[in-house]
Enzyme design. Structure first.
Site, short mmCIF file in Angstrom:
data_model
loop_
_atom_site.label_atom_id
_atom_site.label_comp_id
_atom_site.label_asym_id
_atom_site.label_seq_id
_atom_site.Cartn_x
_atom_site.Cartn_y
_atom_site.Cartn_z
N ASP A 1 0.87 -1.18 0.00
CA ASP A 1 0.00 0.00 0.00
C ASP A 1 0.91 1.23 0.00
OD1 ASP A 1 -1.77 2.07 0.61
OD2 ASP A 1 -2.94 0.87 2.01
N HIS B 1 -6.54 11.16 5.75
CA HIS B 1 -7.87 10.65 6.08
C HIS B 1 -8.81 11.81 6.36
CE1 HIS B 1 -5.37 7.01 6.73
NE2 HIS B 1 -6.38 6.47 6.11
N ASP C 1 -3.39 7.39 -3.59
CA ASP C 1 -3.19 6.31 -2.62
C ASP C 1 -3.68 5.02 -3.29
OD1 ASP C 1 -3.29 4.64 -0.37
OD2 ASP C 1 -4.67 5.91 0.77
N HIS D 1 -11.41 6.63 2.17
CA HIS D 1 -11.38 7.94 2.82
C HIS D 1 -11.21 9.06 1.82
CE1 HIS D 1 -6.96 7.46 2.37
NE2 HIS D 1 -7.26 6.20 2.55
N GLU E 1 -10.98 1.66 -0.75
CA GLU E 1 -10.21 0.45 -0.47
C GLU E 1 -11.06 -0.63 0.16
OE1 GLU E 1 -6.97 1.19 2.46
OE2 GLU E 1 -7.73 3.25 2.45
N GLU F 1 -7.04 -1.18 -3.58
CA GLU F 1 -7.29 0.26 -3.37
C GLU F 1 -6.94 1.07 -4.61
OE1 GLU F 1 -4.93 2.15 -0.28
OE2 GLU F 1 -6.39 3.77 -0.09
MN MN Z 1 -3.50 3.03 0.96
MN MN Z 2 -6.00 4.57 1.85
#
Ligand code: MN
Ligand code: MN
Length: 308
Positions: free
Chosen positions: A96, A175, A107, A167, A200, A294
């Protein structure tokens, strides 16, 4: 005049979205390299350092330390200094990683499954994400998306992880306020055009609930005004605020600037004062496996644009 102002605002918005896209493009390129990088026998610290260096080489900055969470570990593991943790045959490995340009983040996460019996676990996370992305549009409630994720993962015979969510992304804030859960919830928030979300999904063979380990390798500095006693702790706050602002950082990233013993003491003081946020390693029960997928999206007028 109000018209000018309106144009100004939309130009700013376009520039901001362009920075998210640029960060997303960096992650797309790195995803192409991951297959050669993530293999049994490779040390996690080498993957973390190579991914983070690849982000910087491409003109962006890591939005947070590269996370490598293996098997029942669901999130928040990054290698500490001198880590010897190595990927093994049979492991389910989540990588990640995120990049930002001027604080505008992308992300993404990919699961590598080295256990042929668990390929459907990865597929469950991937398919749940695909279905979630199809649903995302202005006016849709976040809990509707969560319900869809839960439905797909359960159809595969696994459990969604209830504590982990997608998020909102905003400048230097990983976030943001709204979340997209992995489960159906009674209430949600409306998704709006122009918002940027990391969506995600987490599928687990375990309980579908994660608990915190007593340790953390990822931290962030929170804007809390409290007197700091240790000189080293004050130096850390200044350094982090300059380099990473409010974004998460790795203890490993500070190791070049600060000696280890003093670093530990200083981090302890900052944690005790509520200045240091600790992202403790999150795991489902022992012996279980978790897969993650994600992507980052920009909400458009009638759907969403995947930028990673
Ligand atoms: Mn992530
Ligand atoms: Mn994330």
């Amino acid at each position: 005049m109000s018209d000018d102002k309106h144009e100004e605002t939309s130009r700013d918005t376009l520039e901001i979205l362009e920075k998210h896209r640029e960060a997303g493009k960096v992650l797309q390129e790195i995803k192409q390299l991951l297959g050669d990088l993530v293999k049994p026998g490779v040390r996690c610290i080498d993957i973390c350092e190579k991914v983070e260096a690849a982000i910087i080489e491409r003109g962006a900055r890591p939005a947070f330390p590269c996370n490598i969470s293996i098997n029942n570990v669901a999130a928040h593991y990054t290698s500490p200094v001198g880590d010897t943790l190595t990927i093994k045959d049979g492991d389910v490995v989540k990588v990640d990683f995120g990049a930002h340009i001027d604080g505008y983040i992308a992300d993404t996460a990919v699961t590598f499954c080295f256990n042929p019996d668990l390929l459907s676990l990865k597929e469950a996370a991937d398919e749940a994400l695909k279905s979630a992305l199809k649903l995302i549009a202005p006016g849709v409630e976040t809990n509707t998306v969560g319900g869809e994720i839960e439905k797909i993962i359960k159809e595969y015979g696994f459990r969604p992880v209830r504590e982990l969510s997608g998020h909102l992304l905003s400048q230097y804030v990983l976030h943001g306020g709204k979340v997209i859960p992995n489960i159906s919830l009674p209430h949600g928030a409306k998704i709006e055009e122009g918002e940027v979300y990391a969506v995600e999904t987490f599928a687990s063979t375990g309980s579908g609930s994660v608990s915190e380990a007593p340790y953390a390798y990822i931290f962030s500095i929170q804007p809390v005004l409290a007197p700091i006693r240790l000189r080293e702790a004050r130096r850390i706050v200044r350094f982090v605020e300059g380099e990473y602002k409010t974004l998460p950082f790795a203890e490993r990233w500070l190791a070049k600037q600060f000696s280890r013993g003093r670093l530990r003491l200083a981090l302890r003081e900052l944690a005790s004062k509520g200045i240091l946020r600790q992202y403790k390693v999150l795991s489902d029960r022992k012996g279980s496996y978790v897969a993650q997928a994600e992507e980052t999206v920009i909400v458009s007028d009638d759907g969403c644009e995947v930028i990673t």
